[in-house]
Design a protein around this motif. Structure first.
Motif, PDB file in Angstrom:
ATOM      1  N   LEU A 165       1.515  -1.239   0.602  1.00 35.05           N
ATOM      2  CA  LEU A 165      -0.389  -0.132   0.194  1.00 35.05           C
ATOM      3  C   LEU A 165       0.646   1.412   0.259  1.00 35.05           C
ATOM      4  N   THR A 166       2.318   1.437   0.514  1.00 38.31           N
ATOM      5  CA  THR A 166       3.062   2.342   0.899  1.00 38.31           C
ATOM      6  C   THR A 166       3.337   2.707  -0.954  1.00 38.31           C
ATOM      7  N   SER A 167       3.685   1.128  -1.254  1.00 36.54           N
ATOM      8  CA  SER A 167       4.418   2.129  -2.566  1.00 36.54           C
ATOM      9  C   SER A 167       3.188   1.576  -3.664  1.00 36.54           C
ATOM     10  N   MET A 198       7.191   1.854   7.531  1.00 38.37           N
ATOM     11  CA  MET A 198       8.592   2.356   7.915  1.00 38.37           C
ATOM     12  C   MET A 198      10.019   1.760   7.043  1.00 38.37           C
ATOM     13  N   ASP A 199       9.633   0.515   6.708  1.00 35.79           N
ATOM     14  CA  ASP A 199      10.433  -0.203   5.180  1.00 35.79           C
ATOM     15  C   ASP A 199      10.382   0.372   4.139  1.00 35.79           C
ATOM     16  N   GLU A 200       9.356   0.363   3.577  1.00 35.05           N
ATOM     17  CA  GLU A 200       8.492   0.781   2.691  1.00 35.05           C
ATOM     18  C   GLU A 200       9.121   2.350   2.239  1.00 35.05           C
ATOM     19  N   MET A 201       8.736   2.888   3.606  1.00 35.31           N
ATOM     20  CA  MET A 201       9.694   4.632   3.026  1.00 35.31           C
ATOM     21  C   MET A 201      11.227   4.193   2.860  1.00 35.31           C
ATOM     22  N   LYS A 202      11.815   3.723   3.735  1.00 40.61           N
ATOM     23  CA  LYS A 202      13.337   3.334   3.804  1.00 40.61           C
ATOM     24  C   LYS A 202      13.460   3.141   2.449  1.00 40.61           C
ATOM     25  N   ALA A 203      13.272   2.313   1.972  1.00 36.70           N
ATOM     26  CA  ALA A 203      13.608   1.558   0.975  1.00 36.70           C
ATOM     27  C   ALA A 203      13.221   2.118  -0.725  1.00 36.70           C
TER      28      ALA A 203
END
Length: 328
Positions: A165-167, A198-203
């Motif tokens: 969803l973040t992606s 958080m992990d998708e934002m960081k990636a």
């Protein structure tokens, strides 16, 4: 009502033979079975549930512990449970914890006292006290929504759903994405969904301003309040918000409308839940569908396998799908 003794006399067989025929246990000759069946058909005999319970030591009742009965998620889970259990002649006994962790333990004791054949727990936590209580019950149990070692777990793929969803929001050009979560004591909804974000934002090398991250308590009003805090506290305003439930997203949407902030032009909104109302709010919500009815069916299926001394699947992770609508 006829007794087993009277049926045995009418069919010219022993009481043991009648008992075996009624319970499908032990050998009964075809001739004897036909005579017993003829007596049953002619007399309309039906063994009482109480009598069957005394013979089999089973109540044919399954306890279901829900965090709340007021959500569509709960109703779909219960529908799935009931569809599977009713096929096997089981009834369900519902309890509602009102999101109170202490009541989860209290209801486990209550259901044990009611001598249910098994329990399906839609859990909000995996606190040691809860797991310890479960391990002392000596009753077949399946947990939905949270993962605990040694138990049968039916799980949603919270982490990967949140990343997807973040992606999706990022793919639509959003780089400043706010997040409305819940307390992280709820590992699935509070911790894993936040970690996915958080992990998708960081990636993608994108910032996560602490002012963009707020918590609610599973209701619409707390979604409104979280959106209010995000807009008041953030120096740089986000262009999108990811809420971990539809109810939180609907609350956020309500506040944005109140402040005349256009969705999705000025703020995109996305969430998880695919509740029926999510398609009727304006604009309709982009959301993740978790197939809650299927979760109930799977939990019931694995519980029945355990009750019937079959080998259950210890860990089932359900699939999900992204539903794209006009809020993004």
């Amino acid at each position: 009502m006829l007794t087993i003794k009277e049926i045995a006399e009418m069919a010219n067989v022993s009481r043991t033979t009648v008992s075996r025929a009624l319970n499908n246990s032990g050998y009964v000759s075809e001739e004897a079975r036909e005579r017993i069946q003829k007596v049953i058909e002619e007399t309309g005999y039906a063994p009482s549930e109480q009598a069957k319970s005394l013979r089999t030591k089973k109540t044919k009742v399954i306890g279901v512990i829900l965090p709340t009965i007021q959500t569509e998620t709960s109703s779909k889970i219960v529908s799935g449970i009931d569809m599977e259990l009713s096929k096997q002649g089981y009834q369900i006994l519902l309890t509602n914890t009102h999101l109170d962790k202490e009541k989860e333990i209290e209801f486990l004791d209550l259901l044990k006292a009611r001598q249910v054949d098994g329990i399906i727990l839609v859990a909000t936590n995996t606190d040691p006290a809860l797991i310890q209580k479960i391990n002392t019950l000596n009753i077949p149990l399946v947990m939905i929504g949270q993962e605990a070692d040694g138990l049968i777990n039916v799980l949603y793929d919270d982490y990967h759903a949140s990343r997807e969803l973040t992606s999706f929001l990022i793919s639509k050009g959003h780089q400043k994405i706010a997040f409305i979560g819940v307390d992280e004591s709820d590992r699935a909804v509070g911790l894993l969904r936040k970690k996915g974000y958080m992990d998708e934002m960081k990636a993608n090398n994108l910032p996560t301003d602490p002012a963009w991250i707020q918590k609610g308590i599973f209701d619409i009003d707390s979604g409104r309040n979280a959106m209010k805090l995000i807009l008041e506290e953030a120096e740089e305003k986000p262009t999108a918000t990811f809420a971990v439930t539809d109810r939180l997203a609907i609350g956020a949407l309500s506040y944005l409308k109140e402040k005349a902030i256009r969705v999705p032009e000025q703020m995109a909104i996305a969430s998880i839940g695919a509740s029926e109302i999510s398609q009727y709010v304006n604009p309709p919500l982009t959301t993740i569908d978790y197939q809650n009815e299927k979760a109930g069916k799977e939990a019931a299926h694995q519980l029945l396998a355990t009750i019937n001394s079959q080998k259950p699947i210890k860990k089932i992770i359900l699939d999900y799908r992204l539903i794209i609508r006009d809020s993004v």
